[in-house]
Motif scaffolding. Structure first.
Motif, PDB file in Angstrom:
ATOM      1  N   TRP A 135      -5.682  21.396 -49.370  1.00 48.46           N
ATOM      2  CA  TRP A 135      -6.234  22.443 -50.215  1.00 48.46           C
ATOM      3  C   TRP A 135      -5.193  23.512 -50.484  1.00 48.46           C
ATOM      4  N   LEU A 136      -4.943  23.787 -51.760  1.00 50.47           N
ATOM      5  CA  LEU A 136      -3.965  24.784 -52.189  1.00 50.47           C
ATOM      6  C   LEU A 136      -4.691  26.079 -52.532  1.00 50.47           C
ATOM      7  N   ASN A 137      -3.923  27.123 -52.817  1.00 51.55           N
ATOM      8  CA  ASN A 137      -4.515  28.427 -53.127  1.00 51.55           C
ATOM      9  C   ASN A 137      -4.552  28.631 -54.638  1.00 51.55           C
ATOM     10  N   GLY A 138      -5.758  28.519 -55.203  1.00 57.37           N
ATOM     11  CA  GLY A 138      -5.894  28.644 -56.648  1.00 57.37           C
ATOM     12  C   GLY A 138      -6.606  29.896 -57.105  1.00 57.37           C
ATOM     13  N   TYR A 196     -14.165  22.367 -54.141  1.00 57.38           N
ATOM     14  CA  TYR A 196     -13.193  23.194 -54.860  1.00 57.38           C
ATOM     15  C   TYR A 196     -13.563  24.673 -54.753  1.00 57.38           C
ATOM     16  N   HIS A 197     -14.866  24.960 -54.686  1.00 59.67           N
ATOM     17  CA  HIS A 197     -15.348  26.339 -54.755  1.00 59.67           C
ATOM     18  C   HIS A 197     -15.756  26.945 -53.409  1.00 59.67           C
ATOM     19  N   SER A 251      -7.115  22.759 -61.498  1.00 61.81           N
ATOM     20  CA  SER A 251      -5.841  23.497 -61.563  1.00 61.81           C
ATOM     21  C   SER A 251      -5.894  24.949 -61.122  1.00 61.81           C
ATOM     22  N   GLY A 252      -7.060  25.465 -60.750  1.00 54.69           N
ATOM     23  CA  GLY A 252      -7.123  26.841 -60.271  1.00 54.69           C
ATOM     24  C   GLY A 252      -7.350  27.860 -61.377  1.00 54.69           C
ATOM     25  N   ASP A 267     -12.318  28.453 -65.005  1.00 49.02           N
ATOM     26  CA  ASP A 267     -11.945  28.573 -63.596  1.00 49.02           C
ATOM     27  C   ASP A 267     -11.395  27.268 -63.028  1.00 49.02           C
ATOM     28  N   HIS A 268     -11.426  26.219 -63.808  1.00 46.04           N
ATOM     29  CA  HIS A 268     -10.819  24.949 -63.421  1.00 46.04           C
ATOM     30  C   HIS A 268      -9.577  24.642 -64.238  1.00 46.04           C
ATOM     31  N   ALA A 269      -9.479  25.206 -65.444  1.00 46.92           N
ATOM     32  CA  ALA A 269      -8.428  24.804 -66.384  1.00 46.92           C
ATOM     33  C   ALA A 269      -7.376  25.868 -66.669  1.00 46.92           C
ATOM     34  N   CYS A 270      -7.596  27.111 -66.272  1.00 47.36           N
ATOM     35  CA  CYS A 270      -6.615  28.152 -66.583  1.00 47.36           C
ATOM     36  C   CYS A 270      -5.260  27.875 -65.927  1.00 47.36           C
TER      37      CYS A 270
END
Length: 284
Positions: free
Chosen positions: A13-16, A256-257, A67-68, A115-118
Motif C-alpha cells: 500500500w502506497l500513500n495516495g 483502497y479507501h 492512482s491516488g 479520487d482514483h484518477a487524479c
C-alpha cells in the motif's frame, strides 16, 4: 508501508492521500446508529478515507491499482469540499520500494472518479501530462466512454485533465480482461456504470479488490450501498455475488479507501479470520 503476500502476488500500500467525507453519504440509507458501530467518525459526522494505490507485483511486473488523489490539481474550494487533508506522495512511496513511476507496467483502474484518477496526470506548465508514461492503462469501455462524455451528474468527477493526457495509453475492455495468469478485471457497474473489480486466484489463495462496491471493511453487509453509487441496486447484487464467491474461497479483500484496515480475510461464513492493520492502528 503495509504488505500482503497472496500466492505469487505481493501487494504494497502506497500513500495516495486522505480525505474526509460525510459518513451518511458513505453509508447511504443505513442509520448512523448502525454504521457508527463499524467505523469511527468525527465531530462533523465525517469519516476518514484513504486514497492509497496498491502496488501489485506479479511475475516480474509492476501494476498499480488506481492512482491516488494526485497533487496540485484541486482548487481550494475542492480541497475544502472534498475534505482533503493530505495529497499524494506516491513518488516517495515508490522510492521506498526501489521503484519510480517509469517502472510501472500497467495501471488497473477500477473506475475514473477524481479520487482514483487524479494521480494519473500532473501539472506541466500550462498543461497536464501523463505520470506513468510506460504504463498501459486498463479500464472498462463503459467507464472510459463516460469519462470522456460525462452526464450532468458525473461531470462533477470525470475531468478532462485526468483523461486527455493519457488517452493513447488506455486499453479499454468490455466485460472481463485477463491481466496476467490468475488475475482479471471484471466490469460490475454499480458505483459507476463502468466500475470494475479485480480478482486474483493462485491455487488455494485468492484476493478480491472490490473497489468502491466495498470501500471499507465496514461495508461488508451486502445491503450497505453508498449514496454516491449511481446504481445502488447493481452494487448490492454485485456485492452479494462476489462476497459469496470470496467467502467460499476464504479470500482476502483489499481496500483502497479504508483508513484502519488494508485487507481482511473472511471464513466461509463471513467471519473475519485475519487482517492487515494500517500502520499506527490496531483496529478491532
Amino acid at each position: 508501508m503495509e504488505t500482503l503476500q497472496v500466492g505469487r502476488a505481493k501487494l504494497t500500500w502506497l500513500n495516495g492521500g486522505v480525505n474526509f467525507l460525510d459518513g451518511g453519504a458513505m453509508f447511504g440509507v443505513v442509520p448512523k446508529a448502525l454504521w457508527s458501530r463499524k467505523y469511527p467518525y468525527n465531530e462533523k459526522n465525517q469519516i476518514e478515507l484513504r486514497t492509497d494505490p496498491i502496488l501489485l507485483q506479479l511475475d516480474g511486473r509492476n501494476y498499480l491499482i488506481d492512482s491516488g488523489m494526485g497533487n496540485s490539481k484541486l482548487t481550494d474550494k475542492q480541497l475544502r469540499n472534498f475534505g482533503v487533508l493530505e495529497q499524494s506522495s506516491l513518488h516517495k512511496s515508490l522510492d521506498e520500494v526501489g521503484l519510480t513511476v517509469d517502472d510501472i507496467d500497467a495501471m488497473l483502474m477500477t473506475h475514473l472518479h477524481f479520487d482514483h484518477a487524479c494521480g494519473l496526470t500532473k501539472v506541466a506548465g500550462d498543461r497536464y501530462e501523463s505520470i506513468f508514461k510506460n504504463a498501459t492503462i486498463h479500464v472498462s469501455q463503459v467507464e472510459w466512454d463516460e469519462m470522456r462524455n460525462p452526464n450532468i451528474r458525473s461531470a462533477n468527477t470525470y475531468w478532462e485533465m485526468n483523461w486527455k493526457p493519457i488517452q493513447e495509453q488506455v486499453q479499454p475492455f468490455e466485460d472481463e480482461k485477463r491481466i496476467a495468469d490468475g488475475l482479471k478485471m471484471i466490469h460490475t457497474g454499480g458505483h459507476s456504470d463502468g466500475h470494475s473489480i479485480l480478482v486474483f486466484e493462485d491455487g488455494d489463495e485468492t484476493f478480491i479488490h472490490m473497489a468502491d462496491i466495498m470501500p471499507t471493511h465496514a461495508h461488508q453487509n451486502k445491503l450497505w450501498a453508498l449514496a454516491y453509487d449511481d446504481y445502488p441496486v447493481t452494487s448490492v447484487h454485485q456485492k452479494e455475488k462476489w462476497m459469496d464467491f470470496g467467502y467460499s474461497k476464504q479470500a482476502w479483500y483489499t481496500f483502497y479507501h479504508d483508513a484502519y484496515l488494508r485487507a481482511v480475510k473472511f471464513d466461509t461464513e463471513g467471519k473475519r479470520i485475519d487482517q492487515v492493520d494500517r500502520e499506527r492502528y490496531e483496529y478491532k
